[in-house]
Design an enzyme around this catalytic site. Structure first.
Site, mmCIF file in Angstrom:
data_model
loop_
_atom_site.group_PDB
_atom_site.id
_atom_site.type_symbol
_atom_site.label_atom_id
_atom_site.label_comp_id
_atom_site.label_asym_id
_atom_site.label_seq_id
_atom_site.Cartn_x
_atom_site.Cartn_y
_atom_site.Cartn_z
ATOM 1 N N ASP A 52 78.373 21.153 4.928
ATOM 2 C CA ASP A 52 76.971 20.790 4.704
ATOM 3 C C ASP A 52 76.917 19.283 4.504
ATOM 4 O O ASP A 52 77.346 18.765 3.482
ATOM 5 C CB ASP A 52 76.458 21.524 3.464
ATOM 6 C CG ASP A 52 74.978 21.238 3.192
ATOM 7 O OD1 ASP A 52 74.457 20.240 3.726
ATOM 8 O OD2 ASP A 52 74.371 22.028 2.441
ATOM 9 N N HIS A 53 76.361 18.612 5.487
ATOM 10 C CA HIS A 53 76.408 17.156 5.462
ATOM 11 C C HIS A 53 75.493 16.546 4.400
ATOM 12 O O HIS A 53 75.538 15.349 4.136
ATOM 13 C CB HIS A 53 76.052 16.600 6.840
ATOM 14 C CG HIS A 53 76.824 15.359 7.199
ATOM 15 N ND1 HIS A 53 77.486 14.602 6.273
ATOM 16 C CD2 HIS A 53 77.041 14.750 8.398
ATOM 17 C CE1 HIS A 53 78.063 13.574 6.878
ATOM 18 N NE2 HIS A 53 77.810 13.636 8.167
#
Lengths: 363, 479
Positions: free
Chosen positions: B449-450
Site C-alpha cells: 500500500d503506497h
C-alpha cells in the site's frame, strides 16, 4: 528552518463555520452574521428548491430529454450562500454547475435546461441578470471575470465580480494567470472555488499539496476556507469578501470546502473511483439538513412551513418538466443570428444560401 | 392510455445498454420520476426514472438483456384511460407527455410514412421503430431510419420490418420475479435504520425487512446488517435466465465466497494504491534446509515445505520493518502499526479464495508455525474456514508457485499494507562465484500500500526476505 524542515510543517487548515452539521449555531471571531428568522427560512427555501430543480433535471436526462446534466447535489449551500451575497450591481461568472447561483440571480430554471437539451446556446441575457452564460471550458471564465472586474475598476463603479470554479480548475493555467492579474491590478473580484474534492475522477490530493485557500498568499491576496455545506458561513464570508472588493481592497480567494454527492455529470459513474464510505461521511454533513435542524431547534418554522415548501418544490419540479418538454426546437436559420452584432454581408449571403438549400426539400 | 418508455441515451452517444435489474413488476403502481430499472451502459450503471404516473403494464426486456437505445423497455398504463394524459387542450404541447412532445418536434424534421404516427395500444414489440428519430437531444443523436429528403427521390419504403421482434414478449410469468417478491412481503412494517445503514444493506443485498434490529428502539445497526449478510452468504440461486446461444456461454451466479472476494478485491484495489516489486532469489540453500528439517524428529509429524521458511522469513522481516505490518485508518487519518504478526495465507478452496491467518505467528517456534500452517490449509481445503480465522490479518503470503507460475501482482488483503507472492521454485542457470551453475530459483513479488509503504521500505523488506531465503542462517541472525 530549511526548506526541507518546513515541508509539511504548516498548521492544520482552518475552516470558517457558523452552523454545525447538527444545526448548532457557532461563533467565529472574524465572521459573523445576523439573520432574521425570515431570512433563515428564505435561505432554506432556496436550498430546497434548488435541489428540487437539480433532481428534476437529472431525471429528465435519465429519460433522454437532456443530453447531459451536471448535478449540484451537495453544493447547494456554497452556491446559495455565495449567490445571496451578491448585490444587483455585482457580476457573477459561473461554470456549468452553478444552478443555485442562477436561481439567486433570478434566471428562470427552464433557461438552464435549454443548453443541455440542445435547443439553444445559452438561454439568458447575461446583462439582464448580471450572470454570465455557463462556461464549459474549465477555468477560462476566471480570466473573463478578472477582465470584467478591471472594467468595473476603470468605471469606478460600486460593484464587484464573483467568479466560480472548481478544485480541478485550480490546476489550470488560466486560473493561475487570473490570480496574477487580479492581484497585480488589485481588481474588485472574489474567486469562489467550490472544492468538491473530485475533479471528475481525480481526487484533490492529485491537484494540490497544500489547502487550496493557502495558494492565495503566494499570489498576494487573502484566502479563506469556509465550510461549503454551511449556508450561513458561505453567505458571511462571501459578503465580507465582496465588500472588500467593492471598497478597493482587492481580490479574495474563498475555498468552499464541500462535496459533490452525485456524479461529475450524468455521463459519469463515481462508484468506479471513489469509495462509498466517503459519500456516507459527507451525507452526514448535508447542507440542507443542518438548516432544517436549526429551524426546528429554535422553533423558527413549523411543520406546516416544511410541508408547504415540499409541495412548492414538487410543483416547481413538475412545472420545470412540463416547460422543458415544451421548449421549441431551434430553427436551422437561427444559427446565423448572433454571429455578428451588426448585419454582415457574408453572413447574409450564407444565410440565403442555406435557406435556398432547405427550400429544396419536399415539405 | 398505454405508454412505452424507450431506452434513452444516458451517456452522450451510447447505442445500447444492459438491463441489470427491474425495480418494478407488472401491476405495480409507479409515480413520475420513480426509478424503475437499473441499466448498465459502457460508461456507468444508472437507474432510470419513469416519466409518468401509472401502472406497469409490461416489462419488455429481461434482466441481463442488452437493448438498443430507442427501443421500448417498459409499458405503463397512465392514469387517464383512453384520453390524452394531462387533460390539456389537444394540440398544445402543454399537457403532452414527454415522449409525445419530442416526437411531435421530431415529426417536424423527419418525414415519415403516415401510418406510423399512432402506436397501437398493447402492440409493443411489433412496430419496429424504424424511421424514427430517437429521443437523443445532443447533436450527434442517432436517427435509425435513412433521411430521404431530396425532392427527386421518392421516399424509400421503410426497411422491411423484421417479423420477429428483437425483444421477447413481456415476461409476465417470469418465475424468478414472482419468487423474489413472494417471500419478503408479510405486512410491511416500518423499518428503523439510519440512511448509511440502509445503504450498507443495499450494498450487501440484505433486505432490511427481514432483519431484527438490536439498536435503540429496535433500529437496525450496521452490525445487524453485517450479521444478516453473513447468514445469507448463499443467496437463493437465481433461476436460469433466457438461454444464451446454446452452450456458448454459461452464467454462474455471483454469490458466497466469489461475491465476497469480488467486493474485497474491488475495495482493496480502489482504496489502497498498489505498487508491486519483484525479486529473483536463489533458494537452493532454503531447499536444502527444508530437506534437512524434514529429517529432524521435531518435524516428524508436521509438513515442512518451502512455504514454511518463506513464512518465517516474512515474519522475521516484518519484525525488522514494523511499518510494513500496518494498516491505514482512513477515519482517524492514522497508520496503525501492528506489533504482532497475524500471517495470512491465501488459499484456493473449492468455494473460492479464502485468506485465513496464523494468529501471533511471531510467537511461534518453527514446528509450531509448521503445524499451524498445516491445520490452516487443511481447514481451508475442507471449506470449514471460519470468519474469525480470516479476520485480523496483518500481512499475507500467496503461494502462486503451487500453480506452476513464476510471479503475479497480488492485490492486498483489505486492511493490510503488504502481500508477498511466492512463485514456483525451478532449476535455472545462475551465476555463483563468477561461474554459471544450475540453482533452485524463485521469484518473489511484493505488493504494498503506497500510502503507507514507500518504495524504499518495500524494497528493504523484499530484499530482507530474499536474503533470508538465499541463506536461511540469516533467519537465525535476525530473529
Amino acid at each position: 528552518m530549511t526548506a526541507e524542515a518546513s515541508r509539511g510543517a504548516e498548521a492544520p487548515p482552518e475552516l470558517v463555520q457558523l452552523l454545525t452539521p447538527e444545526g448548532e449555531r457557532v461563533e467565529h471571531p472574524d465572521y459573523d452574521i445576523d439573520l432574521t428568522p425570515e431570512e433563515v427560512r428564505s435561505l432554506y427555501r432556496d436550498l430546497v428548491l434548488v435541489r428540487s430543480i437539480d433532481l428534476e433535471a437529472v431525471a429528465l436526462q435519465r429519460q433522454g430529454e437532456l443530453g447531459i446534466w451536471a448535478s449540484l447535489l451537495g453544493q447547494e449551500a456554497a452556491q446559495i450562500g455565495s449567490g445571496r451575497a451578491l448585490t444587483d450591481a455585482d457580476m457573477a461568472f459561473p461554470t456549468y454547475r452553478e444552478h443555485g447561483v442562477a436561481w439567486c440571480r433570478d434566471v428562470d430554471p427552464v433557461k438552464l435546461l435549454g443548453l443541455f437539451r440542445g435547443v439553444n446556446h445559452g438561454g439568458w441575457d447575461p446583462k439582464e441578470h448580471n450572470f454570465h452564460l455557463y462556461t464549459i471550458v474549465i477555468g477560462s471564465q476566471t480570466l473573463h471575470a478578472v477582465g470584467y472586474a478591471m472594467g468595473i475598476q476603470r468605471d469606478d463603479a460600486a460593484a464587484a465580480t464573483l467568479v466560480y470554479f472548481g478544485d480541478g480548475a485550480t490546476s489550470q493555467g488560466d486560473v493561475n494567470e487570473s490570480f496574477i492579474w487580479a492581484s497585480v491590478f488589485n481588481a474588485p473580484i472574489v474567486f469562489f472555488c467550490q472544492n468538491n474534492q473530485w475533479a471528475i475522477s481525480e481526487p484533490l490530493e492529485k491537484q494540490t499539496r497544500i489547502p487550496l485557500y493557502r495558494r492565495a498568499s503566494g499570489f498576494g491576496f487573502p484566502g479563506v476556507r469556509v465550510d461549503g455545506n454551511d449556508v450561513f458561513a458561505c453567505l458571511a464570508v462571501t459578503r465580507k469578501a465582496l465588500e472588500a472588493a467593492r471598497t478597493g481592497q482587492g481580490p479574495t480567494l474563498i475555498e468552499a470546502f464541500t462535496y459533490r454527492m452525485g456524479a461529475h455529470t450524468t455521463t459519469d459513474d463515481p462508484t468506479r473511483y471513489r469509495v462509498a464510505s466517503e459519500l456516507e461521511a459527507w451525507k452526514l454533513k448535508d447542507p440542507i439538513e443542518r438548516v432544517k435542524a436549526y429551524l426546528f431547534k429554535n422553533e423558527l418554522a413549523d411543520q406546516a412551513f416544511f410541508d408547504a415548501l415540499d409541495a412548492e418544490a414538487d410543483q416547481l419540479g413538475a412545472d420545470l418538466r412540463r416547460r422543458c418538454l415544451a421548449m421549441p426546437d431551434p430553427q436551422p436559420l437561427d444559427i446565423f443570428d448572433h454571429v455578428y452584432r451588426e448585419p454582415h454581408s457574408l453572413i447574409d449571403e450564407e444565410r440565403a444560401q442555406f435557406a435556398a438549400y432547405l427550400e429544396g426539400f419536399e415539405k | 392510455m398505454r405508454r412505452e418508455f424507450k431506452l434513452p441515451d444516458v451517456g452522450e452517444g451510447l447505442t445500447e445498454a444492459e438491463i441489470v435489474r427491474w425495480l418494478v413488476k407488472p401491476g405495480d403502481q409507479v409515480k413520475v420520476k420513480q426509478n424503475v430499472v437499473e441499466i448498465e451502459t459502457a460508461k456507468s450503471i444508472v437507474e432510470l426514472p419513469i416519466p409518468w404516473d401509472g401502472v406497469v403494464a409490461a416489462l419488455m426486456a429481461d434482466e441481463g438483456q442488452t437493448v438498443d437505445v430507442g427501443l421500448p423497455i417498459i409499458a405503463v398504463d397512465t392514469a387517464e384511460p383512453g384520453e390524452p394524459a394531462g387533460g390539456g387542450a389537444a394540440g398544445t404541447a402543454a399537457g403532452a407527455a414527454p415522449g409525445e412532445a419530442i416526437k411531435a418536434l421530431a415529426d417536424d424534421m423527419v418525414p415519415r410514412p403516415p401510418a406510423e404516427g399512432a402506436v397501437e395500444p398493447g402492440a409493443h414489440g411489433s412496430p419496429a421503430p424504424k424511421e424514427e428519430r430517437q429521443a437523443v437531444l445532443v447533436g450527434y443523436g442517432v436517427k435509425t431510419g435513412a433521411t430521404k429528403r431530396r425532392p427527386r427521390k421518392a421516399p424509400a419504403p421503410p426497411a422491411a420490418a423484421p417479423a420477429a421482434p428483437a425483444i421477447p414478449a413481456a415476461p409476465v410469468a417470469n418465475p424468478s420475479r414472482v419468487e423474489v417478491t413472494a417471500h419478503p412481503v408479510p405486512a410491511r412494517v416500518a423499518v428503523l435504520a439510519k440512511p448509511p445503514v440502509r445503504k450498507l444493506a443495499k450494498d450487501l443485498g440484505v433486505d432490511l425487512a427481514a432483519v431484527t434490529g438490536t439498536g435503540p428502539e429496535g433500529s437496525i445497526t450496521r452490525e445487524d446488517v453485517r450479521a444478516a449478510a453473513e447468514t445469507v452468504a448463499q443467496p437463493e440461486a437465481r433461476p436460469a435466465r433466457v438461454a444464451a446461444p446454446v452452450g456458448a456461454e454459461e452464467r454462474v451466479p455471483v454469490k458466497g465466497v466469489r461475491r465476497m472476494t469480488a467486493q474485497a478485491m474491488v475495495g482493496s484495489a480502489f482504496t489502497a494504491p498498489h505498487v508491486t516489486e519483484f525479486l529473483q532469489v536463489d533458494v537452493t540453500e532454503t531447499m536444502n534446509a527444508v530437506a534437512r528439517l524434514r529429517a529432524m524428529p521435531d518435524f516428524a509429524d508436521v509438513k515442512v515445505s518451502p512455504l514454511l521458511l518463506v513464512a518465517r522469513a516474512v515474519v522475521t522481516a516484518a519484525r525488522r520493518h514494523p511499518m510494513i505490518n500496518s494498516s491505514w485508518d482512513e477515519e482517524a487519518q492514522e497508520i496503525v502499526v501492528k506489533h504482532y504478526v497475524n500471517l495470512g495465507i491465501a488459499a484456493a478452496t473449492p468455494r473460492g479464495l479464502v485468506v485465513p491467518n496464523v494468529k501471533n505467528a511471531h510467537e511461534l517456534s518453527l514446528p509450531e508455525l509448521a503445524r499451524s500452517l498445516g491445520e490452516l490449509a487443511e481447514t481451508a481445503r475442507a471449506g470449514r474456514t471460519q470468519p474469525a480465522e480470516m479476520a485480523g490479518g496483518t500481512i499475507t503470503i500467496t503461494n502462486v508457485g503451487v500453480f506452476g507460475v513464476d510471479a503475479g501482482t497480488p492485490i492486498l488483503n483489505p486492511g493490510e499494507a503488504a502481500i508477498l507472492a511466492f512463485g514456483q521454485v525451478r532449476d535455472m542457470p545462475w551465476v555463483v562465484g563468477g561461474e554459471l551453475a544450475v540453482r533452485k530459483v524463485t521469484t518473489l513479488a511484493l505488493s504494498f500500500d503506497h500510502r503507507i509503504v514507500d518504495g524504499e521500505l518495500g524494497s528493504l523488506f523484499l530484499r530482507d526476505v530474499g536474503a533470508m531465503l538465499e541463506d536461511p542462517l540469516r533467519m537465525l541472525a535476525w530473529s
